[in-house]
Design a protein around this motif. Structure first.
Motif, mmCIF file in Angstrom:
data_model
loop_
_atom_site.group_PDB
_atom_site.id
_atom_site.type_symbol
_atom_site.label_atom_id
_atom_site.label_comp_id
_atom_site.label_asym_id
_atom_site.label_seq_id
_atom_site.Cartn_x
_atom_site.Cartn_y
_atom_site.Cartn_z
ATOM 1 N N ASN A 88 58.378 15.541 52.084
ATOM 2 C CA ASN A 88 57.105 16.077 51.606
ATOM 3 C C ASN A 88 56.408 16.950 52.637
ATOM 4 N N SER A 89 56.969 17.038 53.840
ATOM 5 C CA SER A 89 56.301 17.769 54.911
ATOM 6 C C SER A 89 57.330 18.340 55.877
ATOM 7 N N ARG A 90 56.865 19.213 56.746
ATOM 8 C CA ARG A 90 57.742 19.782 57.773
ATOM 9 C C ARG A 90 58.317 18.677 58.646
ATOM 10 N N TYR A 132 61.289 17.131 56.909
ATOM 11 C CA TYR A 132 62.462 18.003 56.980
ATOM 12 C C TYR A 132 63.083 17.973 58.377
ATOM 13 N N HIS A 186 64.362 25.319 56.713
ATOM 14 C CA HIS A 186 63.218 24.469 56.378
ATOM 15 C C HIS A 186 61.923 24.984 57.000
ATOM 16 N N LYS A 236 60.951 27.733 54.641
ATOM 17 C CA LYS A 236 60.557 27.121 53.361
ATOM 18 C C LYS A 236 59.155 26.527 53.453
ATOM 19 N N CYS A 237 58.868 25.826 54.541
ATOM 20 C CA CYS A 237 57.546 25.205 54.703
ATOM 21 C C CYS A 237 56.471 26.258 54.943
ATOM 22 N N LYS A 297 55.819 27.683 51.457
ATOM 23 C CA LYS A 297 55.145 26.684 50.618
ATOM 24 C C LYS A 297 53.669 26.541 50.952
ATOM 25 N N SER A 298 53.330 26.704 52.231
ATOM 26 C CA SER A 298 51.940 26.476 52.656
ATOM 27 C C SER A 298 51.026 27.617 52.269
#
Length: 123
Positions: free
Chosen positions: A77-79, A82, A114, A117-118, A121-122
């Motif tokens: 659910n978070s960096r 990952y 990742h 990706k994060c 997403k943010s």
């Protein structure tokens, strides 16, 4: 099973390029312990097709590590989650006897993916 080995996961074909775990798969790493439930579906290593001749996605050498990584990424659910999944991949690959170079490549490729990706997403 000693501290320096990792049991192999048992899977069956599920769909084109996908597999299903046929028994609960318990694993123990220095960084993480867990159980992947029977029925979990994975695609092995998510490697772009252009690199398959170098790193086949279903190669038994690192397949169990990839299943662990897929499971942890599905739950992430978070960096931070990952990062844990990526580190678990590296650790599992080393326990499975993969070369340090291959572990380096897989770990840093996943970590970079990742990170991006994060970031996306943010926003």
């Amino acid at each position: 099973m000693t501290k320096t080995e990792l049991k192999r996961v048992c899977v069956k074909p599920f769909d084109k390029d996908r597999f299903e775990v046929i028994n609960d798969y318990a694993f123990t790493l220095a960084s993480f312990n867990g159980v992947i439930p029977k029925g979990f579906k994975t695609d092995g290593a998510s490697i772009p097709r252009i690199f398959w001749s170098f790193y086949p996605p279903f190669k038994s050498e690192y397949f169990s590590a990839c299943v662990i990584h897929d499971y942890l990424c599905e739950k992430a659910n978070s960096r931070k989650d990952y990062k844990l999944a990526d580190f678990a991949l590296k650790e599992a690959m080393l326990l499975l006897g993969c070369s340090k170079f291959k572990c380096f490549v897989f770990y840093h490729a996943c970590n970079a993916f990742h990170f991006v990706k994060c970031l996306i997403k943010s926003k």
